[in-house]
Design an enzyme around this catalytic site. Sequence first.
Site, PDB file in Angstrom:
ATOM      1  N   ARG A 187     -15.083  -5.705  -0.909  1.00 25.46           N
ATOM      2  CA  ARG A 187     -14.472  -5.367   0.380  1.00 25.46           C
ATOM      3  C   ARG A 187     -13.770  -4.006   0.270  1.00 25.46           C
ATOM      4  O   ARG A 187     -13.028  -3.742  -0.673  1.00 25.46           O
ATOM      5  CB  ARG A 187     -13.458  -6.428   0.780  1.00 25.46           C
ATOM      6  CG  ARG A 187     -12.750  -6.162   2.127  1.00 25.46           C
ATOM      7  CD  ARG A 187     -11.407  -5.491   1.928  1.00 25.46           C
ATOM      8  NE  ARG A 187     -10.678  -5.351   3.192  1.00 25.46           N
ATOM      9  CZ  ARG A 187      -9.525  -4.694   3.305  1.00 25.46           C
ATOM     10  NH1 ARG A 187      -8.971  -4.136   2.248  1.00 25.46           N
ATOM     11  NH2 ARG A 187      -8.937  -4.591   4.457  1.00 25.46           N
ATOM     12  N   VAL A 188     -14.029  -3.130   1.221  1.00 22.54           N
ATOM     13  CA  VAL A 188     -13.361  -1.829   1.245  1.00 22.54           C
ATOM     14  C   VAL A 188     -12.560  -1.746   2.538  1.00 22.54           C
ATOM     15  O   VAL A 188     -13.067  -2.076   3.608  1.00 22.54           O
ATOM     16  CB  VAL A 188     -14.398  -0.683   1.173  1.00 22.54           C
ATOM     17  CG1 VAL A 188     -13.732   0.670   1.383  1.00 22.54           C
ATOM     18  CG2 VAL A 188     -15.128  -0.726  -0.164  1.00 22.54           C
ATOM     19  N   GLY A 244      -6.540  -3.269   7.553  1.00 21.28           N
ATOM     20  CA  GLY A 244      -7.566  -2.240   7.418  1.00 21.28           C
ATOM     21  C   GLY A 244      -8.745  -2.405   8.351  1.00 21.28           C
ATOM     22  O   GLY A 244      -9.306  -1.420   8.846  1.00 21.28           O
ATOM     23  N   THR A 252       0.871  -1.182   0.000  1.00 20.60           N
ATOM     24  CA  THR A 252       0.000   0.000   0.000  1.00 20.60           C
ATOM     25  C   THR A 252       0.904   1.227   0.000  1.00 20.60           C
ATOM     26  O   THR A 252       2.018   1.171   0.523  1.00 20.60           O
ATOM     27  CB  THR A 252      -0.885  -0.032   1.271  1.00 20.60           C
ATOM     28  OG1 THR A 252      -1.846  -1.061   1.109  1.00 20.60           O
ATOM     29  CG2 THR A 252      -1.599   1.301   1.516  1.00 20.60           C
ATOM     30  N   ASP A 290      -9.417   0.460   4.948  1.00 21.92           N
ATOM     31  CA  ASP A 290      -9.292   1.759   5.620  1.00 21.92           C
ATOM     32  C   ASP A 290      -8.794   2.858   4.692  1.00 21.92           C
ATOM     33  O   ASP A 290      -9.046   4.050   4.938  1.00 21.92           O
ATOM     34  CB  ASP A 290      -8.290   1.631   6.771  1.00 21.92           C
ATOM     35  CG  ASP A 290      -6.945   1.195   6.215  1.00 21.92           C
ATOM     36  OD1 ASP A 290      -6.866   0.083   5.651  1.00 21.92           O
ATOM     37  OD2 ASP A 290      -5.988   1.987   6.279  1.00 21.92           O
TER      38      ASP A 290
END
Length: 307
Positions: free
Chosen positions: A206-207, A232, A178, A209
């Site tokens: 899926r989402v 997350g 990330t 943070d």
Amino acid sequence: MTEDAVTASWGHASPCTWSILVHGGAGDIAAERLPLHIAGCERAAAAGAAVLAAGGSALDAVQRAVEVLEDDPSFNAGTGACLNADGAIELDASIMDGTTLTAGGVCALPPFKNPIAIARRVMIRSRHVLLAGDGAVRFALAEGFERADPESMITELARTRLEAVRAKDAAENKSGGTVGAVARDASGRVAAATSTGGMVNKLAGRVGDSPIVGAGTYADDTTAACSTTGHGEAMMRVCLAKTTTDATRTTSAETAARVSLAMMHERTQGVGGAIIAGRDGSLGLARTTRTMSWAAVTNDGTRASGA
Ligand code: ASP
């Protein structure tokens, strides 16, 4: 609360006219890949620093730095992003301006080359903070962004990782990747940006943070700017980025990162990392994972990097 869970931290405590700090994701990166990640972070920090040195804004600097990292296939953002359980890329990104507290994000976005640029456009051209999936695609197309051919963004490494994680029947992001950036500009403005493919083998939709203001990204000129990385689901539950920027009211950027990550570990067992640019241009970072690549540049001549 002890800070035993913190595995490393770094800080540049002196105030700076301008400064930028970027990360390439918290995780457990194989030793042979670390130099690639550090070099990528150094290139991104240099690109952001060039914006700041020319008198540009913190917002432009963090966007530029994150675009460089999104274009680098070594990272789990933009090109090279990890694959979900369907074998597809779904991208999350957000950006925040510490002066106006305006923010923009996209989530569950199919392949577009630079999600952070779309997040910035959500911030300045929509009435909203976060757009998801199909709606985000329609907005991006209307704003002139082009969809990318998925094959141009999916790397061999991403396919191999999906197979490995599927075999374990898990969803994870041990390989990190990330990306994020925080900066303070010569006018005293701070900004933060974060971009990711999320977790390998995550469920479609899926989402994490990263696109969530207060969890993955936060910026406020009265405190600091913060970009986070790691698990997350844990980071959303403790609002990690906002918790960390708030902590800078009473302590240094480095200690703020240490304390908030220790708190997250104690309360949720989640691990990760955070980078911070204080309102005075000081910098700090910490991680509770084995690695987190990063690089920093300041107007006083500091050029530092590590993992
Ligand atoms: N925080 C990201 C997510 O959970 C992943 C990471 O930072 O490695 O989507």
